[in-house]
Write an enzyme that holds these catalytic residues in place. Structure first.
Site, PDB file in Angstrom:
ATOM      1  N   ASN A   1    -118.684 -10.031 129.845  1.00 21.69           N
ATOM      2  CA  ASN A   1    -119.389 -11.307 129.713  1.00 21.69           C
ATOM      3  C   ASN A   1    -119.880 -11.794 131.085  1.00 21.69           C
ATOM      4  O   ASN A   1    -119.078 -12.117 131.965  1.00 21.69           O
ATOM      5  CB  ASN A   1    -118.437 -12.333 129.080  1.00 21.69           C
ATOM      6  CG  ASN A   1    -119.100 -13.658 128.792  1.00 21.69           C
ATOM      7  OD1 ASN A   1    -119.709 -14.267 129.663  1.00 21.69           O
ATOM      8  ND2 ASN A   1    -118.958 -14.121 127.566  1.00 21.69           N
ATOM      9  N   GLN A   2    -121.200 -11.852 131.253  1.00 26.67           N
ATOM     10  CA  GLN A   2    -121.783 -12.230 132.546  1.00 26.67           C
ATOM     11  C   GLN A   2    -121.443 -13.668 132.929  1.00 26.67           C
ATOM     12  O   GLN A   2    -121.221 -13.983 134.102  1.00 26.67           O
ATOM     13  CB  GLN A   2    -123.306 -12.044 132.509  1.00 26.67           C
ATOM     14  CG  GLN A   2    -123.982 -12.145 133.866  1.00 26.67           C
ATOM     15  CD  GLN A   2    -123.529 -11.089 134.862  1.00 26.67           C
ATOM     16  OE1 GLN A   2    -123.346  -9.933 134.507  1.00 26.67           O
ATOM     17  NE2 GLN A   2    -123.328 -11.486 136.114  1.00 26.67           N
TER      18      GLN A   2
ATOM     19  N   LYS B   1    -118.678 -15.353 132.202  1.00 25.93           N
ATOM     20  CA  LYS B   1    -117.302 -15.386 132.711  1.00 25.93           C
ATOM     21  C   LYS B   1    -117.235 -14.797 134.120  1.00 25.93           C
ATOM     22  O   LYS B   1    -116.487 -15.279 134.970  1.00 25.93           O
ATOM     23  CB  LYS B   1    -116.371 -14.596 131.781  1.00 25.93           C
ATOM     24  CG  LYS B   1    -116.034 -15.303 130.483  1.00 25.93           C
ATOM     25  CD  LYS B   1    -115.008 -14.514 129.683  1.00 25.93           C
ATOM     26  CE  LYS B   1    -114.636 -15.247 128.401  1.00 25.93           C
ATOM     27  NZ  LYS B   1    -113.615 -14.525 127.622  1.00 25.93           N
TER      28      LYS B   1
ATOM     29  N   ASP C   1    -107.324 -14.699 126.887  1.00 27.21           N
ATOM     30  CA  ASP C   1    -107.397 -14.755 125.429  1.00 27.21           C
ATOM     31  C   ASP C   1    -107.215 -16.213 125.051  1.00 27.21           C
ATOM     32  O   ASP C   1    -106.407 -16.928 125.650  1.00 27.21           O
ATOM     33  CB  ASP C   1    -106.316 -13.881 124.781  1.00 27.21           C
ATOM     34  CG  ASP C   1    -106.660 -13.565 123.334  1.00 27.21           C
ATOM     35  OD1 ASP C   1    -107.781 -13.083 123.081  1.00 27.21           O
ATOM     36  OD2 ASP C   1    -105.821 -13.797 122.448  1.00 27.21           O
TER      37      ASP C   1
ATOM     38  N   TYR D   1    -115.350 -23.343 117.256  1.00 22.95           N
ATOM     39  CA  TYR D   1    -114.865 -24.552 116.578  1.00 22.95           C
ATOM     40  C   TYR D   1    -115.250 -25.839 117.312  1.00 22.95           C
ATOM     41  O   TYR D   1    -114.827 -26.929 116.911  1.00 22.95           O
ATOM     42  CB  TYR D   1    -113.337 -24.484 116.432  1.00 22.95           C
ATOM     43  CG  TYR D   1    -112.861 -23.291 115.639  1.00 22.95           C
ATOM     44  CD1 TYR D   1    -112.864 -23.305 114.246  1.00 22.95           C
ATOM     45  CD2 TYR D   1    -112.414 -22.137 116.276  1.00 22.95           C
ATOM     46  CE1 TYR D   1    -112.439 -22.205 113.515  1.00 22.95           C
ATOM     47  CE2 TYR D   1    -111.990 -21.028 115.560  1.00 22.95           C
ATOM     48  CZ  TYR D   1    -112.005 -21.074 114.181  1.00 22.95           C
ATOM     49  OH  TYR D   1    -111.591 -19.980 113.456  1.00 22.95           O
ATOM     50  N   ASP D   2    -116.031 -25.726 118.382  1.00 23.65           N
ATOM     51  CA  ASP D   2    -116.369 -26.886 119.218  1.00 23.65           C
ATOM     52  C   ASP D   2    -116.879 -28.102 118.436  1.00 23.65           C
ATOM     53  O   ASP D   2    -116.461 -29.231 118.713  1.00 23.65           O
ATOM     54  CB  ASP D   2    -117.394 -26.507 120.288  1.00 23.65           C
ATOM     55  CG  ASP D   2    -116.782 -25.688 121.421  1.00 23.65           C
ATOM     56  OD1 ASP D   2    -115.556 -25.446 121.385  1.00 23.65           O
ATOM     57  OD2 ASP D   2    -117.520 -25.285 122.332  1.00 23.65           O
TER      58      ASP D   2
END
EC number: 3.6.1.66
Length: 201
Positions: free
Chosen positions: A9-10, A12, A69, A154-155
């Protein structure tokens, strides 16, 4: 020292580089290596899965590795969806499928009992060295309907009382300042020198 992020993931990767910019470390993505097999996330907790991912990359590359995680824990559902947050409604479920299942599961639960938290565990691993973890949590409630179109997962259902908004209504900077991932990363940055000494020792 080299540090490999156990993710392709760029976003992150950029975040981690910015946070550790003052540290004597070169940061790479697992995408920079060809010999890394995908880790099987068989853990029962976020910490176990983060360690599995970090250890897999550390053992494959021989370098210090970092993985995270995270997910949602709802008290009325005994901590579900938990480690199954991304696939709560099934292996190929999208965010909307997962959100719909969550709303159905909480259909008869009153607001005061819809307490929940986002949790993130960051693990750092090095070959032949016990891994180190940092945990961040963010407490809130699950609404009866989504609000906001920012964020992901879920935001739009996760209401943060102090902010008076859902994560789906917050700008990224606002969310990062209070989020579970932000808190775990803060702990990592604050303790990074100690971790380096431990791993190099």
């Amino acid at each position: 020292m080299k540090l490999v992020l156990a993710s392709g993931n760029q976003g992150k990767l950029n975040e981690l580089k910015a946070l550790l910019s003052k540290q004597p470390v070169e940061i790479y993505s697992m995408s920079d290596f060809n010999n890394i097999k995908e880790a099987q996330e068989t853990g029962k907790t976020f910490a176990e899965n983060a360690i599995i991912k970090a250890q897999n990359v550390a053992d494959s590359t021989g370098y210090l590795s970092l993985a995270d995680d995270s997910g949602l824990e709802v008290d009325a559902l005994d901590g579900a969806p938990g480690v199954y947050s991304a696939r709560y409604a099934g292996e190929n479920a999208c965010d909307q499928d997962n959100n719909n299942k969550l709303l159905r599961s909480l259909k008869d639960i009153p607001y005061k009992q819809r307490t929940a938290r986002f949790k993130c565990v960051i693990a750092i691993a090095y070959p032949d060295t016990p891994p180190v973890t940092f945990t961040g949590t963010c407490e809130g409630y699950i609404l009866r309907e989504p609000k906001g179109d920012r964020g992901f997962g879920y935001d739009p259902l996760f209401y943060h009382p102090d902010m008076g908004k859902t994560f789906g209504e917050l700008y990224q900077e606002e969310k990062s300042s209070i989020s579970h991932r932000g808190k775990a990363l803060e702990k990592l940055v604050a303790n990074f020198q100690d971790v380096m000494s431990l791993m190099e020792g």
